[in-house]
Write a protein that holds these residues in place. Structure first.
Motif, PDB file in Angstrom:
ATOM      1  N   ALA A 151      -1.984  -3.809   7.785  1.00 28.07           N
ATOM      2  CA  ALA A 151      -2.993  -2.490   8.214  1.00 28.07           C
ATOM      3  C   ALA A 151      -3.825  -2.129   6.853  1.00 28.07           C
ATOM      4  O   ALA A 151      -5.061  -1.716   6.986  1.00 28.07           O
ATOM      5  CB  ALA A 151      -2.108  -1.366   8.378  1.00 28.07           C
ATOM      6  N   THR A 152      -3.534  -2.553   5.779  1.00 24.54           N
ATOM      7  CA  THR A 152      -4.251  -2.312   4.675  1.00 24.54           C
ATOM      8  C   THR A 152      -5.570  -3.155   4.708  1.00 24.54           C
ATOM      9  O   THR A 152      -6.699  -2.981   4.215  1.00 24.54           O
ATOM     10  CB  THR A 152      -3.581  -2.662   3.177  1.00 24.54           C
ATOM     11  N   HIS A 153      -5.302  -4.429   5.152  1.00 23.11           N
ATOM     12  CA  HIS A 153      -6.473  -5.371   5.294  1.00 23.11           C
ATOM     13  C   HIS A 153      -7.388  -4.945   6.255  1.00 23.11           C
ATOM     14  O   HIS A 153      -8.721  -4.775   6.082  1.00 23.11           O
ATOM     15  CB  HIS A 153      -6.227  -6.702   5.640  1.00 23.11           C
ATOM     16  N   LEU A 154      -6.997  -4.596   7.547  1.00 26.34           N
ATOM     17  CA  LEU A 154      -7.984  -3.860   8.367  1.00 26.34           C
ATOM     18  C   LEU A 154      -8.398  -2.596   7.864  1.00 26.34           C
ATOM     19  O   LEU A 154      -9.748  -2.195   8.303  1.00 26.34           O
ATOM     20  CB  LEU A 154      -6.903  -3.711   9.889  1.00 26.34           C
ATOM     21  N   LEU A 155      -7.638  -1.650   7.229  1.00 28.00           N
ATOM     22  CA  LEU A 155      -8.082  -0.431   6.577  1.00 28.00           C
ATOM     23  C   LEU A 155      -9.463  -0.725   5.598  1.00 28.00           C
ATOM     24  O   LEU A 155     -10.544  -0.083   5.472  1.00 28.00           O
ATOM     25  CB  LEU A 155      -7.114   0.301   5.950  1.00 28.00           C
ATOM     26  N   HIS A 156      -9.209  -1.809   4.727  1.00 32.40           N
ATOM     27  CA  HIS A 156     -10.330  -2.156   3.718  1.00 32.40           C
ATOM     28  C   HIS A 156     -11.566  -2.426   4.652  1.00 32.40           C
ATOM     29  O   HIS A 156     -12.562  -2.012   4.173  1.00 32.40           O
ATOM     30  CB  HIS A 156      -9.797  -3.281   2.964  1.00 32.40           C
ATOM     31  N   ALA A 157     -11.423  -3.515   5.609  1.00 29.64           N
ATOM     32  CA  ALA A 157     -12.587  -3.652   6.406  1.00 29.64           C
ATOM     33  C   ALA A 157     -13.300  -2.447   6.962  1.00 29.64           C
ATOM     34  O   ALA A 157     -14.283  -2.383   7.088  1.00 29.64           O
ATOM     35  CB  ALA A 157     -12.317  -4.768   7.338  1.00 29.64           C
ATOM     36  N   ALA A 158     -12.377  -1.462   7.408  1.00 29.36           N
ATOM     37  CA  ALA A 158     -12.884  -0.314   8.211  1.00 29.36           C
ATOM     38  C   ALA A 158     -13.773   0.419   7.347  1.00 29.36           C
ATOM     39  O   ALA A 158     -14.751   1.101   7.520  1.00 29.36           O
ATOM     40  CB  ALA A 158     -11.775   0.155   8.824  1.00 29.36           C
ATOM     41  N   LEU A 159     -13.211   0.697   6.168  1.00 27.38           N
ATOM     42  CA  LEU A 159     -13.725   1.645   5.140  1.00 27.38           C
ATOM     43  C   LEU A 159     -14.987   1.028   4.466  1.00 27.38           C
ATOM     44  O   LEU A 159     -16.057   1.868   4.564  1.00 27.38           O
ATOM     45  CB  LEU A 159     -12.789   1.651   3.835  1.00 27.38           C
ATOM     46  N   ARG A 160     -15.185  -0.240   4.489  1.00 28.24           N
ATOM     47  CA  ARG A 160     -16.474  -0.803   4.071  1.00 28.24           C
ATOM     48  C   ARG A 160     -17.451  -0.633   5.279  1.00 28.24           C
ATOM     49  O   ARG A 160     -18.736  -0.326   4.945  1.00 28.24           O
ATOM     50  CB  ARG A 160     -16.242  -2.274   3.882  1.00 28.24           C
ATOM     51  N   ASP A 161     -16.982  -0.754   6.504  1.00 26.10           N
ATOM     52  CA  ASP A 161     -18.083  -0.533   7.676  1.00 26.10           C
ATOM     53  C   ASP A 161     -18.366   0.765   7.694  1.00 26.10           C
ATOM     54  O   ASP A 161     -19.499   1.224   7.908  1.00 26.10           O
ATOM     55  CB  ASP A 161     -17.160  -0.757   8.903  1.00 26.10           C
ATOM     56  N   ALA A 162     -17.615   1.957   7.314  1.00 26.44           N
ATOM     57  CA  ALA A 162     -17.821   3.253   7.590  1.00 26.44           C
ATOM     58  C   ALA A 162     -18.456   3.915   6.277  1.00 26.44           C
ATOM     59  O   ALA A 162     -19.206   4.765   6.655  1.00 26.44           O
ATOM     60  CB  ALA A 162     -16.605   4.070   7.853  1.00 26.44           C
ATOM     61  N   LEU A 163     -18.247   3.225   5.183  1.00 27.18           N
ATOM     62  CA  LEU A 163     -18.642   3.896   3.990  1.00 27.18           C
ATOM     63  C   LEU A 163     -19.921   3.092   3.261  1.00 27.18           C
ATOM     64  O   LEU A 163     -20.437   3.653   2.427  1.00 27.18           O
ATOM     65  CB  LEU A 163     -17.582   4.439   2.921  1.00 27.18           C
ATOM     66  N   GLY A 164     -19.833   1.838   3.402  1.00 21.47           N
ATOM     67  CA  GLY A 164     -20.514   0.932   2.705  1.00 21.47           C
ATOM     68  C   GLY A 164     -19.945  -0.081   1.857  1.00 21.47           C
ATOM     69  O   GLY A 164     -18.804  -0.040   1.617  1.00 21.47           O
ATOM     70  N   GLU A 165     -20.711  -0.905   1.382  1.00 21.52           N
ATOM     71  CA  GLU A 165     -20.104  -2.328   0.877  1.00 21.52           C
ATOM     72  C   GLU A 165     -19.679  -1.918  -0.622  1.00 21.52           C
ATOM     73  O   GLU A 165     -19.181  -2.856  -1.268  1.00 21.52           O
ATOM     74  CB  GLU A 165     -21.090  -3.351   0.951  1.00 21.52           C
ATOM     75  N   HIS A 166     -20.045  -0.797  -1.116  1.00 21.56           N
ATOM     76  CA  HIS A 166     -19.467  -0.462  -2.446  1.00 21.56           C
ATOM     77  C   HIS A 166     -18.038  -0.255  -2.486  1.00 21.56           C
ATOM     78  O   HIS A 166     -17.438  -0.207  -3.577  1.00 21.56           O
ATOM     79  CB  HIS A 166     -20.130   0.699  -3.013  1.00 21.56           C
ATOM     80  N   VAL A 167     -17.372   0.000  -1.456  1.00 25.88           N
ATOM     81  CA  VAL A 167     -15.854   0.238  -1.249  1.00 25.88           C
ATOM     82  C   VAL A 167     -15.033  -1.083  -1.873  1.00 25.88           C
ATOM     83  O   VAL A 167     -15.485  -2.006  -1.051  1.00 25.88           O
ATOM     84  CB  VAL A 167     -15.245   0.758   0.218  1.00 25.88           C
ATOM     85  N   THR A 168     -14.582  -1.000  -2.337  1.00 27.12           N
ATOM     86  CA  THR A 168     -13.543  -2.044  -3.140  1.00 27.12           C
ATOM     87  C   THR A 168     -12.068  -1.639  -3.414  1.00 27.12           C
ATOM     88  O   THR A 168     -11.815  -0.381  -3.626  1.00 27.12           O
ATOM     89  CB  THR A 168     -13.994  -2.699  -4.386  1.00 27.12           C
ATOM     90  N   GLN A 169     -11.139  -2.411  -3.009  1.00 28.25           N
ATOM     91  CA  GLN A 169      -9.835  -1.992  -3.505  1.00 28.25           C
ATOM     92  C   GLN A 169      -9.318  -1.941  -4.862  1.00 28.25           C
ATOM     93  O   GLN A 169     -10.069  -2.722  -5.648  1.00 28.25           O
ATOM     94  CB  GLN A 169      -8.774  -2.871  -2.758  1.00 28.25           C
ATOM     95  N   LYS A 170      -8.823  -0.532  -5.178  1.00 26.49           N
ATOM     96  CA  LYS A 170      -8.523  -0.337  -6.563  1.00 26.49           C
ATOM     97  C   LYS A 170      -7.050  -0.347  -6.745  1.00 26.49           C
ATOM     98  O   LYS A 170      -6.436  -0.164  -7.742  1.00 26.49           O
ATOM     99  CB  LYS A 170      -9.009   0.672  -7.113  1.00 26.49           C
ATOM    100  N   GLY A 171      -6.314  -0.685  -5.967  1.00 23.06           N
ATOM    101  CA  GLY A 171      -4.859  -0.754  -5.952  1.00 23.06           C
ATOM    102  C   GLY A 171      -3.885  -0.431  -4.685  1.00 23.06           C
ATOM    103  O   GLY A 171      -4.758   0.087  -3.532  1.00 23.06           O
TER     104      GLY A 171
END
Length: 880
Positions: free
Chosen positions: A568-588
């Motif tokens: 789910a963290t993998h899908l969440l990461h992609a969904a956050l980038r879709d919703a908020l922008g490509e500046h979203v990167t995982q920090k932990g």
């Protein structure tokens, strides 16, 4: 012509008609025998059935078992390509009886199958029996009608099978085919038995004894049957061939190799094509069963096999990676019988392509060095060990690849010198480690890692397996045994337990030792030095010792829940980038069985609309139930292809690329580098709910979420709260919002009315506020119980209006603390400052000053009992 696939089907079908359960092939990595590197016989998956440890719901079975012999005592690697019947990979056809039928029926089944179903002429067959097995001898005479001359008694261990030094064992009976007098060689047991005229096609093992110790052998209460027949040998016989590589299955791979390299399949590179055909099969099936190339254990053997084939592709002039192009030819031949090849097609293809691409970059340099050194030998016949080590260390040439490259020239390798150079490198590594900052805390793990080697992780596709304990640690010390009750760290040669890393929590479970009552309750698993799996737990039931074998079983529910959260963290990461922008990167991240935590770069809190968009996107991918695939790629190549690298994960040159979502045919929704465990399909996650969103650092937000069973538990807890609230208010859950809104409005009305009453009380109502005169100044001082501090200023203003000119001081005690307001009418602010007066009162309350304007100031203090004292202090200040 009967194809290899026809023969396999006929064999399994025959035994199925005769009451046998058709059992799928087990993986090439044995889950029930930690002493074996690879599954090398059909009986391996039934080992615990034969010993009585395991019970099945059938007493007869038949299999087509994939086997690899390329490591340990069963190693045919060096001979592959040069002989007619040596393989690293082969299929073993077999039938098994677990205490059901015995010798007579086993012989009858075997004879019927080969002479009637397969139509092999009986006059071309002969058999062997163990020299004192009169029972088997008699059955062959009676059932097959063989004369004494074609039933050969063999007095050696060749015709007596044993599982090990102890355990089940028994005599064998082998069936041979006579290819005719035109082929050199004699019958089994003769001086020239090693010729090719008489070829063994089937071995029947009569498991009738148990070897208790070296001197004691007793009869088994339920004698059993274990047989093995090589599919390739049988296919060669039925297709009229004398060479296994001429059968349709292998010939199709040889032709594919010839087409890919634009060479003659039967020309100068005949041996190379045979090597490629054989090694392609073993490499593909090992990868499909979870083995990936590495420098340790099974992965190292796989790398040796792959690089041997790749060197032969190079010899044939292949300028580009070639082996991966042959995968479709293999899946066409064997995919129907072994669907794991189809499931792992992408992983197999990319792994072969990556390994050959990397190997080709150094192959030319290594071969050039090898050529130069062999020319320097002059008349010598042995390559220096230092040179062989340089080829290994610098160019990635396994020792046996160097030996194979020199074999045609009749040149050997100084293996002792190679071992000396290898040990020197290890000593330098120890020295380097001793100088690192981690030496104090990690020295023990480094010593154990060097002593016992890497742990083989079996948990990508297994939740239980057998392993052998290779090290124990108690109280920070390496020990040989650990007593009952001890807190122990266990290292095994192989394990399905995932060691905590990459944000994924370690597994828990149990280790049950074979042949004893000892168990270890594993509470946590950690990964040390990158590839050492350490199980932490408590010993129960009996002491444990290094060398013991046991069943390693993870807590499957915990693993499944953790796996769902991780995917789910993998899908969440992609969904956050879709919703908020490509500046979203995982920090932990942190994923466990109860919830997931995901930190990411973003500067502000998510709105309700953004949260809903993220939840909807993740759940849409879950409902799509797309398969989750894993491929092996070079790190740079993977990132260039769009794979996201996860924060905190250490990556090598080769990385696991996990892709999920997006549908079966379209591009994946999420592609990330990850070494953790994942669901097989996104639908296995079972639902996603975001339960928390907060800030953790400047520019970093944190999301907490639940999936699967944790999602259900969260939803049930929310429902329980809803019903409890509805019960308290005596309404249906659906009516709660309107009822709560009504109560809030009623409360506000009551609060307004109460404030009015308090104001009237404070100001004296229609009679006006009570005042005194101090030095000619009108002073109104009142102590008001339980009046909120926020209401004091309004009350003071009202009293100011009533008195026209003067000073007002109001003190209120609420919740154990005191609040104080001082107001001065405008005509007196030149003489008295409300700020100065309120500070006088605050001091009496135990406070530290106050603040405001000359006409209105406020303060407080911790001592509510001193409210009147504060008013008296203000009055004294006015008196001067």
């Amino acid at each position: 012509m009967q194809t290899a696939n026809d023969i396999r089907s006929t064999f399994l079908g025959f035994f199925e008609k005769n009451g046998h359960a058709v059992v799928p092939s087990s993986p090439l990595v044995p889950r029930n025998d930690p002493t074996l590197m690879f599954t090398n016989a059909g009986m391996v998956q039934f080992k615990n059935v034969f010993t009585g440890v395991e019970k099945r719901d059938y007493v007869r079975a038949t299999t087509a078992q994939k086997c690899v012999r390329a490591g340990g005592k069963h190693n045919d690697l060096d001979n592959v390509g040069y002989t007619a019947r040596h393989h690293t990979f082969f299929e073993m056809l077999g039938n098994f009886s677990f205490g059901d039928y015995f010798k007579d029926h086993a012989i009858d089944l075997a004879w019927t199958l080969i002479t009637k179903e397969f139509g092999i002429p009986a006059d071309r067959l002969l058999v062997t029996v163990y020299h004192d097995d009169d029972e088997a001898f008699g059955h062959w005479k009676k059932i097959a009608g063989l004369p004494d001359s074609r039933i050969i008694r063999i007095p050696t261990s060749d015709n007596f099978w044993a599982m090990g030094d102890t355990g089940p064992c028994g005599p064998c009976s082998e069936i041979f085919y006579d290819h005719g007098e035109h082929i050199a060689g004699g019958p089994p047991g003769s001086a020239d038995q090693d010729g090719d005229r008489f070829i063994e096609i089937w071995n029947l093992v009569f498991m009738q004894y148990e070897q208790v110790d070296k001197a004691t052998r007793v009869a088994l209460p339920k004698p059993s049957i274990d047989t093995g027949m090589g599919l390739e040998r049988l296919a060669a016989l039925l297709q009229g061939k004398h060479d296994n590589y001429d059968v349709d299955l292998l010939r199709s791979l040889i032709v594919a190799s010839a087409e890919a390299s634009n060479t003659d399949p039967d020309g100068p590179f005949r041996i190379s094509h045979r090597v490629v055909a054989d090694h392609l099969r073993s490499s593909a099936f090992l990868i499909a069963d979870g083995v990936l190339p590495s420098n340790e254990g099974r992965g190292y053997v796989l790398r040796r096999i792959m690089r041997r084939a790749m060197r032969h592709a190079h010899l044939m002039g292949a300028s580009e990676p070639m082996l991966w192009k042959l995968v479709p030819a293999l899946t066409r031949q064997m995919g129907a019988a072994y669907p794991e090849l189809l499931r792992a097609n992408a992983l197999v293809t990319e792994t072969l392509r990556l390994e050959e691409t990397r190997f080709k970059t150094t192959l030319d340099k290594g071969l050039k060095l090898l050529e130069e050194e062999t020319q320097r030998l002059g008349g010598g016949t042995e390559l220096a060990g230092e040179v062989a080590f340089k080829l290994y260390d610098t160019y990635g040439f396994p020792l046996d690849l160097t030996q194979d490259a020199l074999k045609a020239k009749g040149i050997g390798v100084d293996t002792d010198g190679f071992a000396v150079a290898m040990e020197r490198q290890r000593a330098e590594a120890r020295k380097a480690w001793a100088g690192s900052g981690e030496a104090v805390t990690e020295a023990l793990w480094f010593e154990l890692r060097e002593k016992v080697g890497a742990s083989e992780f079996l948990g990508y596709d297994s939740e239980q397996a057998e392993g052998q304990i290779v090290a124990l640690v108690v109280d920070g010390q390496s020990v040989e045994t650990a007593p009952v009750g001890a807190s122990v760290a266990v290292i095994a040669n192989q394990s399905p337990f995932y060691g905590e890393s990459g944000g994924q929590a370690g597994d828990s479970g149990t280790i049950t030792l074979a042949g004893s009552k000892a168990t270890i309750a594993v509470t946590d698993t950690q990964k040390k030095l990158g590839d050492l799996i350490v199980h932490f737990g408590i010993v129960a039931g009996g002491p444990v010792a290094v060398g013991a074998e046991g069943a390693f079983a993870i807590d499957t529910e915990r693993r499944a829940a953790t796996r769902g959260h991780h995917s789910a963290t993998h899908l969440l990461h992609a969904a956050l980038r879709d919703a908020l922008g490509e500046h979203v990167t995982q920090k932990g991240s942190q994923v466990g069985p109860d919830r997931l935590r995901f930190d990411f770069a973003h500067t502000k809190a998510l709105s309700l609309e953004e949260i809903r968009a993220v939840e909807d996107a993740v759940n849409r991918q879950i409902r799509g139930n797309a398969s989750v695939t894993t491929t092996l790629m070079g790190q740079e190549e993977a990132i260039k292809a769009g794979a996201m690298a996860l924060f905190g994960e250490k990556y090598g040159d080769e990385v696991r690329v996990v892709a999920m979502g997006g549908g079966e045919s379209g591009p994946a929704y999420s592609v990330e580098l990850c070494g953790g465990t994942h669901v097989r399909r996104t639908g296995d996650i079972g639902g996603f709910k975001l339960v928390g969103e907060s800030a953790v650092a400047a520019g970093v937000r944190r999301i907490e979420a639940v999936t699967g069973p944790a999602f259900l538990a969260w939803a049930q807890a929310q429902e329980e709260l809803l019903h409890r609230a509805a019960d308290v208010l005596r309404v249906a859950p659906a009516a709660l919002p309107s009822r709560i809104a009504s109560l809030i409005e009623e409360r506000r009305k009551f609060e307004r009315e109460l404030a009015d009453v308090r104001k009237q009380l404070a100001t004296g109502g229609s009679q006006g506020a009570a005042t005194t005169s101090i030095a000619g100044i009108t002073y109104a001082g009142r102590v008001l119980d339980s009046v909120p501090a926020k209401d004091l200023k309004g009350m003071a203003d009202e009293i100011k209006k009533q008195i026209g000119s003067g000073v007002v001081a109001l003190a209120s005690a609420a919740d154990g603390k005191a609040s104080l307001v001082v107001a001065v009418t405008d005509d007196l602010t030149a003489r008295f400052s409300a700020v100065d007066l309120v500070r006088v009162g605050s001091e009496a309350l135990g406070g530290k000053g106050g603040g405001g304007r000359p006409d209105m100031a406020q303060a407080g203090g911790p001592d509510a009992d001193k409210a009147q004292a504060a008013l008296d202090a203000i009055a004294a200040a006015l008196a001067g």
